[in-house]
Write a protein that holds these residues in place. Structure first.
Motif, PDB file in Angstrom:
ATOM      1  N   LEU A   1       0.816  -1.210   0.000  1.00 12.20           N
ATOM      2  CA  LEU A   1       0.000   0.000   0.000  1.00 12.20           C
ATOM      3  C   LEU A   1       0.853   1.265   0.000  1.00 12.20           C
ATOM      4  N   LYS A   2       2.011   1.207   0.627  1.00  8.79           N
ATOM      5  CA  LYS A   2       2.900   2.366   0.632  1.00  8.79           C
ATOM      6  C   LYS A   2       3.220   2.799  -0.790  1.00  8.79           C
ATOM      7  N   PHE A   3       3.689   1.865  -1.600  1.00  4.59           N
ATOM      8  CA  PHE A   3       4.107   2.195  -2.949  1.00  4.59           C
ATOM      9  C   PHE A   3       2.915   2.564  -3.826  1.00  4.59           C
ATOM     10  N   SER A   4       1.824   1.857  -3.668  1.00  2.00           N
ATOM     11  CA  SER A   4       0.650   2.137  -4.486  1.00  2.00           C
ATOM     12  C   SER A   4       0.096   3.527  -4.197  1.00  2.00           C
ATOM     13  N   LEU A   5       0.057   3.912  -2.935  1.00  2.00           N
ATOM     14  CA  LEU A   5      -0.497   5.202  -2.559  1.00  2.00           C
ATOM     15  C   LEU A   5       0.419   6.344  -2.980  1.00  2.00           C
ATOM     16  N   ILE A   6       1.738   6.127  -2.983  1.00  2.00           N
ATOM     17  CA  ILE A   6       2.664   7.135  -3.484  1.00  2.00           C
ATOM     18  C   ILE A   6       2.399   7.410  -4.956  1.00  2.00           C
ATOM     19  N   VAL A   7       2.184   6.352  -5.733  1.00  2.00           N
ATOM     20  CA  VAL A   7       1.897   6.522  -7.152  1.00  2.00           C
ATOM     21  C   VAL A   7       0.583   7.262  -7.354  1.00  2.00           C
ATOM     22  N   VAL A   8      -0.440   6.870  -6.606  1.00  2.00           N
ATOM     23  CA  VAL A   8      -1.747   7.522  -6.723  1.00  2.00           C
ATOM     24  C   VAL A   8      -1.650   9.005  -6.377  1.00  2.00           C
ATOM     25  N   ALA A   9      -0.871   9.342  -5.356  1.00  2.00           N
ATOM     26  CA  ALA A   9      -0.740  10.735  -4.937  1.00  2.00           C
ATOM     27  C   ALA A   9       0.081  11.557  -5.917  1.00  2.00           C
ATOM     28  N   SER A  10       0.928  10.913  -6.713  1.00  2.00           N
ATOM     29  CA  SER A  10       1.806  11.640  -7.639  1.00  2.00           C
ATOM     30  C   SER A  10       1.202  11.812  -9.024  1.00  2.00           C
ATOM     31  N   VAL A  11       0.268  10.957  -9.394  1.00  2.00           N
ATOM     32  CA  VAL A  11      -0.276  10.984 -10.752  1.00  2.00           C
ATOM     33  C   VAL A  11      -0.919  12.324 -11.120  1.00  2.00           C
ATOM     34  N   PRO A  12      -1.766  12.938 -10.278  1.00  2.00           N
ATOM     35  CA  PRO A  12      -2.392  14.207 -10.681  1.00  2.00           C
ATOM     36  C   PRO A  12      -1.385  15.299 -11.024  1.00  2.00           C
ATOM     37  N   VAL A  13      -0.292  15.397 -10.259  1.00  2.00           N
ATOM     38  CA  VAL A  13       0.728  16.410 -10.541  1.00  2.00           C
ATOM     39  C   VAL A  13       1.440  16.090 -11.846  1.00  2.00           C
ATOM     40  N   MET A  14       1.716  14.833 -12.086  1.00  2.00           N
ATOM     41  CA  MET A  14       2.386  14.438 -13.331  1.00  2.00           C
ATOM     42  C   MET A  14       1.509  14.701 -14.537  1.00  2.00           C
ATOM     43  N   ILE A  15       0.202  14.591 -14.375  1.00  2.00           N
ATOM     44  CA  ILE A  15      -0.723  14.885 -15.471  1.00  2.00           C
ATOM     45  C   ILE A  15      -0.809  16.388 -15.703  1.00  2.00           C
ATOM     46  N   LEU A  16      -0.752  17.171 -14.631  1.00  5.57           N
ATOM     47  CA  LEU A  16      -0.889  18.618 -14.744  1.00  5.57           C
ATOM     48  C   LEU A  16       0.325  19.278 -15.381  1.00  5.57           C
TER      49      LEU A  16
END
Length: 306
Positions: A273-288
């Protein structure tokens, strides 16, 4: 036309000196090494998030998923707390960024004008807050006395204007907006508000993009300390608080383990869950970022000139 082509050809055929070649080679090598250092942890996190819990615990994951699995993402998105935190983070980031950008622009433009009385003192007052602040306890007391504790406003209003962003914006206006343009608009009968709306704002798109990205990422999306001290209601927690609970406190709500206790151990699920949640939290910024990259580079280049 022929002479122009010949001139361009001569420029392209200029021989680089030995020192220039050494410098370019060293610079390229350094940038490649830095890029690899930055990318390797990110690649590992993404690979681990798509691997099985057993592979993560055993340390088998390097730069490629092992025993491909979406269990981490399925567990995250099945949990109500994560969805609530995600929605709260989007709310704080969207409305907070709008508030920050508006406040910074309407403060920076007058301070960039040479005819503003007392502009040096006001600018110094903003710069002073970069060096000295009231501290955590006085700030908390101000937020408390304003009745903002445990409200959404506590995540937006206290962040009003960032002094560093204000200085960049002031420099942008001074170096980009010529005084003659303002005088021409004034001669045509435009008021100060009309000049700001019709002349200044259209030319300020690059710096607005820079401010939006800075405030959205640094002030709102990645922040958790404000929520930690100002918010008590879990329904108001941003996504970063959820991420903090998993990464730092190593705590997982028992409801996350429903229907998957027979598949993985608690410790394995926690790491996954640590790694999965880091990815989820980073995706919106990477898209923006790709949408504002052009304006971001231009705004930073012009706004950083002293």
């Amino acid at each position: 036309m022929a002479s122009l082509k010949s001139y361009e050809s001569n420029i392209n055929n200029v021989n680089e000196s030995y020192v220039d070649r050494i410098f370019l080679l060293g610079n390229t090598t350094f940038l490649v090494i830095v890029t690899i250092i930055v990318l390797l942890p990110l690649i590992y996190i993404v690979a681990a998030s798509f691997s099985s819990a057993e592979a993560v615990i055993a340390g088998k994951v390097t730069l490629w998923p092992v025993d491909f699995s979406l269990l981490g993402y399925e567990t995250i998105f099945e949990h109500k707390k994560v969805w609530t935190g995600f929605a709260n983070s989007i709310f704080y980031t969207f409305f907070g960024t709008i508030f920050n950008v508006v406040m910074t622009i309407i403060a920076a433009y007058p301070l960039s004008r040479q005819d503003l009385v007392g502009r040096r003192f006001i600018t110094f007052a903003f710069i002073f807050t970069m060096l000295f602040s009231g501290g955590l306890i006085p700030t908390y007391m101000v937020v408390r006395d304003l009745g903002l504790l445990n409200t959404r406003w506590a995540m937006i209003l206290p962040t009003g204007i960032g002094p560093f962003n204000l200085l960049i914006t002031i420099t942008f206006f001074r170096t980009t907006i010529p005084p003659e343009l303002i005088e021409a608009a004034r001669i045509d009968g435009a008021s100060d508000f009309r000049i700001f709306r019709s002349v200044i704002l259209p030319l300020a798109r690059p710096i607005i993009a820079v401010l939006a990205l800075f405030y959205a990422v640094n002030t709102h999306w990645n922040t958790y300390f404000q929520a930690l001290i100002y918010l008590k209601d879990q329904d108001l927690f941003p996504l970063q608080i959820v991420l903090r609970e998993i990464l730092i406190e190593n705590s997982i709500d028992a409801s996350m383990l429903i229907d998957i206790e027979d598949l993985v151990a608690r410790e394995g699920l926690r790491d996954l869950l640590k790694f999965s949640l880091i990815v989820v939290a980073s995706v919106p910024v990477m898209i923006l970022y790709p949408f504002v990259q052009q304006h971001f580079i231009k705004g930073m280049t012009i706004g950083s000139v002293k």
